[in-house]
Design an enzyme around this catalytic site. Structure first.
Site, PDB file in Angstrom:
ATOM      1  N   CYS A   1      33.143  39.085  45.646  1.00  0.00           N
ATOM      2  CA  CYS A   1      32.768  38.568  46.967  1.00  0.00           C
ATOM      3  C   CYS A   1      31.917  37.323  46.863  1.00  0.00           C
ATOM      4  CB  CYS A   1      31.936  39.604  47.701  1.00  0.00           C
ATOM      5  SG  CYS A   1      32.827  41.078  48.108  1.00  0.00           S
TER       6      CYS A   1
ATOM      7  N   ARG B   1      36.509  32.924  42.600  1.00  0.00           N
ATOM      8  CA  ARG B   1      35.946  34.196  42.161  1.00  0.00           C
ATOM      9  C   ARG B   1      36.903  35.356  42.429  1.00  0.00           C
ATOM     10  NH1 ARG B   1      30.135  33.865  41.847  1.00  0.00           N
ATOM     11  NH2 ARG B   1      29.974  36.032  42.396  1.00  0.00           N
TER      12      ARG B   1
ATOM     13  N   TRP C   1      36.068  40.908  48.275  1.00  0.00           N
ATOM     14  CA  TRP C   1      36.893  41.567  47.261  1.00  0.00           C
ATOM     15  C   TRP C   1      36.601  43.049  47.438  1.00  0.00           C
ATOM     16  CZ3 TRP C   1      36.347  44.517  42.721  1.00  0.00           C
ATOM     17  CH2 TRP C   1      37.455  44.515  41.862  1.00  0.00           C
TER      18      TRP C   1
ATOM     19  N   ASN D   1      27.400  41.237  49.562  1.00  0.00           N
ATOM     20  CA  ASN D   1      28.042  41.392  48.254  1.00  0.00           C
ATOM     21  C   ASN D   1      27.421  42.599  47.591  1.00  0.00           C
ATOM     22  OD1 ASN D   1      29.332  39.007  48.670  1.00  0.00           O
ATOM     23  ND2 ASN D   1      28.302  37.873  47.031  1.00  0.00           N
ATOM     24  N   GLY D   2      28.223  43.413  46.913  1.00  0.00           N
ATOM     25  CA  GLY D   2      27.673  44.541  46.167  1.00  0.00           C
ATOM     26  C   GLY D   2      28.157  45.868  46.707  1.00  0.00           C
TER      27      GLY D   2
ATOM     28  N   GLU E   1      42.915  39.326  22.607  1.00  0.00           N
ATOM     29  CA  GLU E   1      42.688  38.332  23.658  1.00  0.00           C
ATOM     30  C   GLU E   1      44.029  37.772  24.177  1.00  0.00           C
ATOM     31  OE1 GLU E   1      40.575  37.473  25.605  1.00  0.00           O
ATOM     32  OE2 GLU E   1      40.745  35.368  26.115  1.00  0.00           O
TER      33      GLU E   1
ATOM     34  N   LYS F   1      45.195  38.039  28.016  1.00  0.00           N
ATOM     35  CA  LYS F   1      45.527  36.843  28.819  1.00  0.00           C
ATOM     36  C   LYS F   1      46.915  36.993  29.433  1.00  0.00           C
ATOM     37  CE  LYS F   1      42.138  34.481  28.998  1.00  0.00           C
ATOM     38  NZ  LYS F   1      41.388  35.599  28.849  1.00  0.00           N
TER      39      LYS F   1
ATOM     40  N   GLU G   1      46.800  39.532  32.262  1.00  0.00           N
ATOM     41  CA  GLU G   1      46.017  39.082  33.410  1.00  0.00           C
ATOM     42  C   GLU G   1      46.794  38.151  34.323  1.00  0.00           C
ATOM     43  OE1 GLU G   1      41.362  38.467  32.474  1.00  0.00           O
ATOM     44  OE2 GLU G   1      42.689  37.337  31.181  1.00  0.00           O
TER      45      GLU G   1
ATOM     46  N   HIS H   1      51.680  53.369  12.464  1.00  0.00           N
ATOM     47  CA  HIS H   1      51.028  54.581  12.950  1.00  0.00           C
ATOM     48  C   HIS H   1      51.355  54.833  14.414  1.00  0.00           C
ATOM     49  CE1 HIS H   1      48.851  55.037   9.233  1.00  0.00           C
ATOM     50  NE2 HIS H   1      48.580  53.740   9.273  1.00  0.00           N
TER      51      HIS H   1
ATOM     52  N   LYS I   1      36.607  36.776  39.313  1.00  0.00           N
ATOM     53  CA  LYS I   1      35.700  36.142  38.350  1.00  0.00           C
ATOM     54  C   LYS I   1      34.337  36.795  38.552  1.00  0.00           C
ATOM     55  CE  LYS I   1      35.366  32.629  35.449  1.00  0.00           C
ATOM     56  NZ  LYS I   1      36.178  32.730  34.216  1.00  0.00           N
TER      57      LYS I   1
HETATM   58  N1  HGA Z   1      31.235  46.777  49.237  1.00  0.00           N
HETATM   59  C1  HGA Z   1      31.604  45.664  50.051  1.00  0.00           C
HETATM   60  C2  HGA Z   1      31.428  44.341  49.284  1.00  0.00           C
HETATM   61  C3  HGA Z   1      32.267  44.314  48.030  1.00  0.00           C
HETATM   62  C4  HGA Z   1      31.887  43.251  46.999  1.00  0.00           C
HETATM   63  O1  HGA Z   1      30.744  42.818  46.853  1.00  0.00           O
HETATM   64  N2  HGA Z   1      32.848  42.849  46.143  1.00  0.00           N
HETATM   65  O2  HGA Z   1      32.589  41.908  45.145  1.00  0.00           O
HETATM   66  C5  HGA Z   1      33.015  45.805  50.595  1.00  0.00           C
HETATM   67  O3  HGA Z   1      33.822  46.577  50.051  1.00  0.00           O
HETATM   68  O4  HGA Z   1      33.317  45.148  51.573  1.00  0.00           O
END
Ligand code: HGA
Length: 608
Positions: free
Chosen positions: A2, A27, A73, A98-99, A481, A485, A488, A504, A603
């Site tokens: 986020c 990000r 996110w 965020n969080g 790596e 890559k 991803e 093995h 990111k």
């Molecule tokens: N928990 C919140 C924010 C998610 C977040 O920080 N993502 O990097 C949500 O789900 O909206």
């Protein structure tokens, strides 16, 4: 992950919010939104790209001098418009977060009982209502936020605006980065400096537990106890050019090509200072004296850098070295040894699992801590007793490239610093290593010149469903790596094995449909790798071999060879990282995937 942007100014801030959100797109995110105060709170949210949300905001004629924006996110609740931020509580306040709030369920029940209705599944809406609840009690957004955060458990960066208060934004941080940008009669907030440098370079980083009010003419910060505090103002050195694409198609391609420069820049302090503990800060000599071991903690690509470092540290410095995935280490009982140096590796310096693993190591009694990081002033270097900053410049592509190779350079220097401190580095060897390092940017440039041949290989990879990567010794982490890559960004299922492990198990997978990439430079294990190659060929597998000029590999049916530069000894993993990056990049291009924003990835992994 986020991203947060906020602004207060004597002009319309919507273009500032949109520009900031676009700069945070790298990000990784799944939805975006802005809210402004224009007499009342107005909001636009959309799933998908910032550009779609921007079009909707302009269609609605959104304009105001105070606003907040967010790229989400999802962690709690699906990717829907209702779950996108900002969240509005009772028409009174708008909030971005965020969080992760860990006690959101219990707070949700409490707020429901207080009469608050929920329109999303997010943990964030709980915070919006909680602040609103306290705002109604106190009539003041700052004290309401201070009260609310005391009732939260978990990680957050918050930016809040209230209908009743057009003169300020209130922000708070715990476990997630947040900074304030100071302009002339205007101010900004952001979770990442790249979102504000187009407006101002004067920035103040908030610290854990801080709550702050941001006005057009300044900033007041309060720590977790509520005491007024001063946080130092800094001038951000992030270059706007590093945030622009320039002539490249993707940031990943740009960053792959920036590696000779990034490595040369990272080498500068090493070649100036020599292999001295002073390289890691003023406490270097004290904290590196009498080491009995090294413990490396990291995630993803940085973890693979750690695996290469283990070879270097044990071979050159002669001390035992363990490498742990940070998200595992933080949850297992550990045996702390005060003689051990704990090294964390993180591009952003904000990787949550690495940060928590470091906190855990410190709490268990480790005091010798070194952070290898690409972002000054970020959380992990700030918590570490010693720091080494790689000079890769801003890395925008989600798939790490130049951060990885510059981390390797830093770790090679670390191995040599420890070796020298332990009397294991002769003057003659030291001079040879210095010489090898001086030539490294040139060797990497040489590897970059292989791009057309690698692009031709990528065409053959593009239709495949699976791939195997093999390496031995120092190059096994490069095989890991390479597989990471490819997964991803091209979404081809890829696995890496130490080549000796083939028989093995994974040999059972080998048939004509399975391309097998082998990293086979001319090192002590080359003959072993050649035997492993025969094992694959005998089962009809098609081989793609990266062999250096000294490996003496011939092309034959089913065996394709690309010659990397002359063997560069122990630094060979740095050079061989480049072709596997390019193989992943060109395969993704051929498959038409979104290289810089691969699905589901982000990111700076700032959530658990
Ligand atoms: N928990 C919140 C924010 C998610 C977040 O920080 N993502 O990097 C949500 O789900 O909206």
């Amino acid at each position: 992950m986020c991203g947060i942007v906020g602004a207060i100014a004597g002009r319309d801030v919507v273009p500032v919010l949109i520009d900031g959100l676009k700069r945070l797109e790298y990000r990784g995110y799944d939805s975006a939104g802005v809210a402004v105060l224009d007499g009342e709170l107005k909001r636009v949210r959309r799933t998908g790209r910032v550009a779609e949300m921007e079009a909707a905001a302009s269609a609605e004629g959104l304009a105001a001098g105070l606003g907040i924006g967010h790229t989400r996110w999802a962690t709690h609740g699906g990717v829907t418009e209702a779950n996108a931020h900002p969240h509005i509580s009772e028409g009174e306040l708008a909030l971005v977060h965020n969080g992760i709030i860990e006690n959101h369920e219990e707070q949700r029940e409490r707020l429901k009982a207080l009469g608050y209705g929920f329109s999303s599944q997010t943990d964030t809406e709980v915070v919006a209502h909680l602040v609103c609840h306290h705002l109604r009690e106190t009539g003041d957004l700052l004290s309401a936020t201070q009260r609310a955060v005391r009732e939260l458990r978990g990680a957050y960066a918050l930016a809040i605006i209230a209908r009743s208060d057009p003169s300020r934004l209130v922000v708070a941080r715990m476990g997630c980065p947040l900074l304030v940008g100071l302009g002339e009669g205007e101010a900004f907030v952001a979770s990442d400096v790249s979102a504000v440098v187009a407006q101002t370079r004067r920035v103040v980083y908030l610290e854990e537990g801080d709550v702050a009010e941001v006005r057009r003419d300044g900033l007041a910060v309060f720590d977790a106890t509520g005491a007024a505090v001063q946080r130092a103002e800094q001038v951000s050195g992030v270059s706007l050019a590093s945030l622009e694409l320039g002539p490249y198609r993707h940031f990943m391609q740009k960053e792959i090509h920036e590696q000779p420069r990034a490595i040369a820049d990272t080498l500068e302090p090493i070649l100036e200072t020599g292999f001295s503990p002073a390289l890691f800060g003023p406490r270097g000599s004290e904290l590196l004296a009498g080491l009995t071991g090294v413990q490396i903690l990291a995630c993803g690509t940085s973890h693979y850098a750690g695996l290469v470092a283990r070879y270097w540290i044990e071979a050159l410095a002669g001390v035992p070295c363990a490498v742990d995935i940070a998200s595992e280490y933080r949850y297992r009982p550990i045996v702390a040894n005060p003689g051990t140096l704990v090294v964390t590796i993180s591009q952003s310096g904000e990787t949550l699992d690495t940060f928590e693993a470091l906190k855990y190591a410190i709490a268990e009694g480790h005091h010798r801590t070194l952070s290898i990081c690409n972002v000054a002033e970020s959380a992990i270097p700030r918590l570490s007793a010693m720091q080494f900053l790689t000079r890769a410049g801003a890395e925008i592509g989600v798939a790490s490239t130049k951060a990885f190779t510059t981390q390797l350079v830093a770790l090679f220097a670390l191995a040599l610093v420890i070796a020298k401190a332990r009397g294991r580095l002769t003057a003659e060897d030291e001079a040879l290593h210095v010489e090898a390092l001086r030539h490294l940017p040139g060797s990497v440039q040489h590897a970059l010149n292989l791009e057309p041949q690698i692009a031709a290989w990528a065409e053959r990879f593009a239709p495949k469903q699976h791939a195997l990567f093999l390496g031995r010794g120092l190059h096994f982490p490069i095989a890991l790596e390479g597989a990471l890559k490819l997964k991803e960004i091209s979404y081809i299922h890829a696995e890496a094995y130490a080549a000796g492990e083939l028989k093995h198990g994974p040999l059972a997978l080998v048939d004509r449909e399975m391309p097998v990439v082998v990293i086979a430079p001319n090192d002590a294990l080359l003959e072993k790798v050649k035997s492993n190659i025969h094992e694959v060929r005998a089962r009809g597998g098609e081989m793609f071999v990266f062999a250096d000029a000294d490996s003496q590999f011939g092309e034959e049916e089913g065996v394709h060879v690309i010659r990397t530069p002359r063997h560069v000894g122990l630094l060979s993993p740095v050079v061989h990282a480049v072709p596997v990056q390019m193989l992943a990049y060109h395969t993704a291009l051929a498959r038409g995937t979104d290289v810089d924003k691969p699905r589901n990835l982000a990111k700076s992994v700032t959530v658990e």
